[in-house]
Design an enzyme around this catalytic site. Structure first.
Site, mmCIF file in Angstrom:
data_model
loop_
_atom_site.group_PDB
_atom_site.id
_atom_site.type_symbol
_atom_site.label_atom_id
_atom_site.label_comp_id
_atom_site.label_asym_id
_atom_site.label_seq_id
_atom_site.Cartn_x
_atom_site.Cartn_y
_atom_site.Cartn_z
ATOM 1 N N SER A 131 49.019 12.514 18.097
ATOM 2 C CA SER A 131 48.381 13.272 18.925
ATOM 3 C C SER A 131 47.983 14.452 18.464
ATOM 4 C CB SER A 131 49.335 13.613 20.219
ATOM 5 O OG SER A 131 48.705 14.593 20.909
ATOM 6 N N TYR A 174 56.963 18.305 21.768
ATOM 7 C CA TYR A 174 56.398 17.293 21.788
ATOM 8 C C TYR A 174 55.494 16.979 20.391
ATOM 9 C CZ TYR A 174 52.597 13.807 22.880
ATOM 10 O OH TYR A 174 51.513 12.910 22.823
ATOM 11 N N LYS A 191 55.999 14.213 17.389
ATOM 12 C CA LYS A 191 54.796 13.452 16.590
ATOM 13 C C LYS A 191 54.728 13.547 15.228
ATOM 14 C CE LYS A 191 53.403 11.068 20.224
ATOM 15 N NZ LYS A 191 53.704 9.678 20.400
#
Ligand code: UDP
Length: 340
Positions: free
Chosen positions: A117, A141, A145
């Site tokens: 992302s 988050y 990643k």
């Protein structure tokens, strides 16, 4: 027919990618725990229900399917939730991926395409973000990643696991045939929420921050059509299946739109204005995130041909209108879903 294991293939981007794989003559086998994904969205190949945290299950499925390639979508992706419940993100996104990669090593390391992302970039001050921009996530988050991106490199050194990392910008829009589409519960994304407001199904859309340093004061994002994303996954996979080296690509349209510009487009396409209400900034929102897409264009020969904003909104609006009908077919379990 080449078998491709697709973790999280019952989700939004995963299901669109399964359709693209099938169109490209491959057989997607979905591995999904159906917590966020939907059984009705698995239409182009088999479904293995399972959780990546169940190591034995993913090892069994890998040995049974023996895929020639893997696309790894499974994971959680809500920034706010990752801040309040980091363990959920480290467990599902990182520990789950360790189990998957271990399972793949047992079957001779088929190549992997991984969903990353643009969140990994954190706050940047560049106009267009290329893959060379420093990675500095500002929430758990994004950190998970980044952790998987690093882990993939380590597995390549140790076990020849070639991989491609795809860093998505804002996935949006739906399948042009409205066979599948975006359905999150709860929905947090701008375009589906603006559509629900314009359609009169939701109260005024909150605009999170009107005092950013942009032309109209609202955040700028790069909206990329989910069908273009799906196409990029097929290209990335073929690149690896043809023997290509590990690589990393940003996937966006390369054009930025402000929240107000998106809201205006939704009002125009739905045919009634979106009622809006200014609100405070949402924590963790960078002012501007727009991709430099040169690398994917050059190496994967990828073009985001469906990502004109009007087309994104028109396909999202069509799915919004069609979804009750699509999901009310017997056996789809739509009675258990809140599709209002
Ligand atoms: N946004 C908004 N109101 C909403 C939902 C989103 O103003 O109800 C804004 C959000 O602050 C961001 C942009 O719309 O600037 C896109 O948000 P979304 O959640 O769709 O994607 P994200 O950029 O978080 O991946």
């Amino acid at each position: 027919m080449k078998k491709i294991l697709v973790t999280g293939g019952a989700g939004y981007i995963g299901s669109h990618t399964c359709k693209a794989l099938s169109k490209a003559g491959m057989e997607p086998i979905v591995f999904d725990n159906l917590v966020l994904g939907h059984q009705w969205a698995v239409k182009w190949g088999g479904l293995e229900v399972g959780d990546l945290l169940d190591r034995d299950r993913i090892v069994d499925v890998a040995k049974k399917v023996r895929p020639e390639g893997v696309i790894h979508f499974a994971g959680h992706s809500c920034v706010g939730e990752s801040v309040s419940d980091p363990a959920k993100y480290w467990r599902n996104n990182v520990a789950g991926t360790i189990n998957l990669l271990d399972a793949l090593v047992y079957i001779n390391s088929p190549p992997v395409v991984f969903s990353s992302s643009c969140t990994v970039y954190g706050i940047t001050d560049v106009d267009l973000i290329s893959e060379n921009v420093a990675v500095e996530p500002i929430n758990p988050y994004g950190e998970t990643k980044r952790a998987v991106e690093i882990m993939l490199k380590d597995y390549e050194v140790a076990a020849d696991l070639r991989h491609i990392v795809l860093r998505y910008f804002n996935a949006a829009g739906s399948d042009a045939d409205a066979e599948i589409g975006e359905l999150h519960n709860p929905e947090t994304h701008l375009i589906p929420l603006a559509i629900a407001s314009a359609a009169g199904d939701m109260k005024a859309l909150k605009i999170f921050g009107t005092d950013y340093s942009t032309a109209d004061g609202t955040c700028v994002r790069d909206y990329i059509h989910v069908t273009d994303l799906a196409d990029a996954h097929v290209r990335a996979l073929n690149y690896l299946l043809d023997g290509g080296d590990s690589n990393l690509f940003n996937l966006g349209a390369g054009v930025g739109y402000s929240v107000r510009e998106v809201v205006d487009a939704v009002g125009r396409i739905v045919g009634s204005p979106v009622p809006t209400e200014p609100s405070v900034r949402r924590p963790g929102d960078p002012t501007r995130l727009v991709a430099d897409t040169g690398h994917a264009r050059e190496i994967l020969h990828w073009e985001p041909v469906n990502s004109d904003l009007d087309n994104i909104v028109a396909t999202a609006w069509r799915w919004y209108q069609m979804r009750k009908q699509v999901l009310s077919r017997p056996g789809l379990g739509a009675d258990k879903l809140d599709v209002s």
